[in-house]
Design a protein around this motif. Structure first.
Motif, PDB file in Angstrom:
ATOM      1  N   LEU A 191      -3.649   0.838  -3.170  1.00  0.00           N
ATOM      2  CA  LEU A 191      -3.557  -0.458  -2.503  1.00  0.00           C
ATOM      3  C   LEU A 191      -3.457  -1.543  -3.561  1.00  0.00           C
ATOM      4  O   LEU A 191      -4.270  -1.605  -4.477  1.00  0.00           O
ATOM      5  N   ASN A 198      -3.859  -5.258  -3.539  1.00  0.00           N
ATOM      6  CA  ASN A 198      -4.396  -6.316  -2.698  1.00  0.00           C
ATOM      7  C   ASN A 198      -4.430  -7.596  -3.522  1.00  0.00           C
ATOM      8  O   ASN A 198      -5.442  -7.945  -4.105  1.00  0.00           O
ATOM      9  N   VAL A 225       0.842  -1.185   0.000  1.00  0.00           N
ATOM     10  CA  VAL A 225       0.000   0.000   0.000  1.00  0.00           C
ATOM     11  C   VAL A 225       0.884   1.244   0.000  1.00  0.00           C
ATOM     12  O   VAL A 225       1.901   1.291   0.682  1.00  0.00           O
TER      13      VAL A 225
END
Length: 183
Positions: A63, A65, A22
């Motif tokens: 971010l 992910n 992040v």
């Protein structure tokens, strides 16, 4: 268009980030010239390069992910009293057009978002503890295993001595290290 170029810049950055990482960017602080006179505000070059957002009340989060890339801007939105003294604030639509970022949220949701990815919960300020937010569950589990990277733009240090105050990013980094030594 300009927002397409910004999206490409952020996509290039995201490709260079590892999975489960992040990036958090804070705005440049307002500089005081003398007493109560401030210099005209100038956004951090790196922040502006990625977002085209000149607002001194914005945070940017990118971010990664797993295979999903999320972009969010947390900013101060319409507030008549603030605007009376400081000037007009952007609307969600104008900021979307300017930045190319779809998720524009109120600045006070920044902490809730961090709680959802770092603790797997919503912040206590919501008075609603929901564990393991589905969209961030994998990120949270990777954090527990020590596989998460945090990217921060700490800025150029312009401190003349150790008594100069740290930047928002430096304070944030210090808090992260204390709370999450596995990052």
């Amino acid at each position: 268009t300009a927002s397409e170029e910004l999206r490409q810049r952020r996509a290039t950055l995201a490709q260079n980030m590892s999975d489960y990482s992040v990036l958090v960017m804070f705005p440049e602080t307002q500089k005081t010239r003398n007493d109560d006179v401030e210099w005209p505000y100038r956004q951090s070059s790196n922040f502006y390069y990625l977002t085209n957002d000149p607002n001194m009340h914005s945070h940017f989060v990118l971010l990664r992910n797993g295979g999903v890339i999320e972009e969010r801007i947390f900013t101060q939105l319409a507030d008549p009293l603030f605007e009376l003294w400081e000037g007009k604030l952007p609307t969600v639509e104008s900021l979307r057009d300017r930045t190319g970022v779809e998720h524009i949220l109120e600045l006070d949701k920044f902490e809730d978002f961090l709680h959802s990815i770092l603790l797997g919960t919503v912040a206590e300020t919501d008075r609603e503890f929901r564990y393991n937010q589905p969209e961030h569950r994998a990120f949270y589990h990777q954090l527990e295993q020590g596989n998460v990277e945090f990217w921060l733009d700490l800025g150029r240090s312009r401190r003349l001595n150790d008594n100069s105050p740290p930047t928002a990013a430096q304070e944030f980094a210090d808090q992260l290290v204390r709370k999450f030594p596995e990052i």
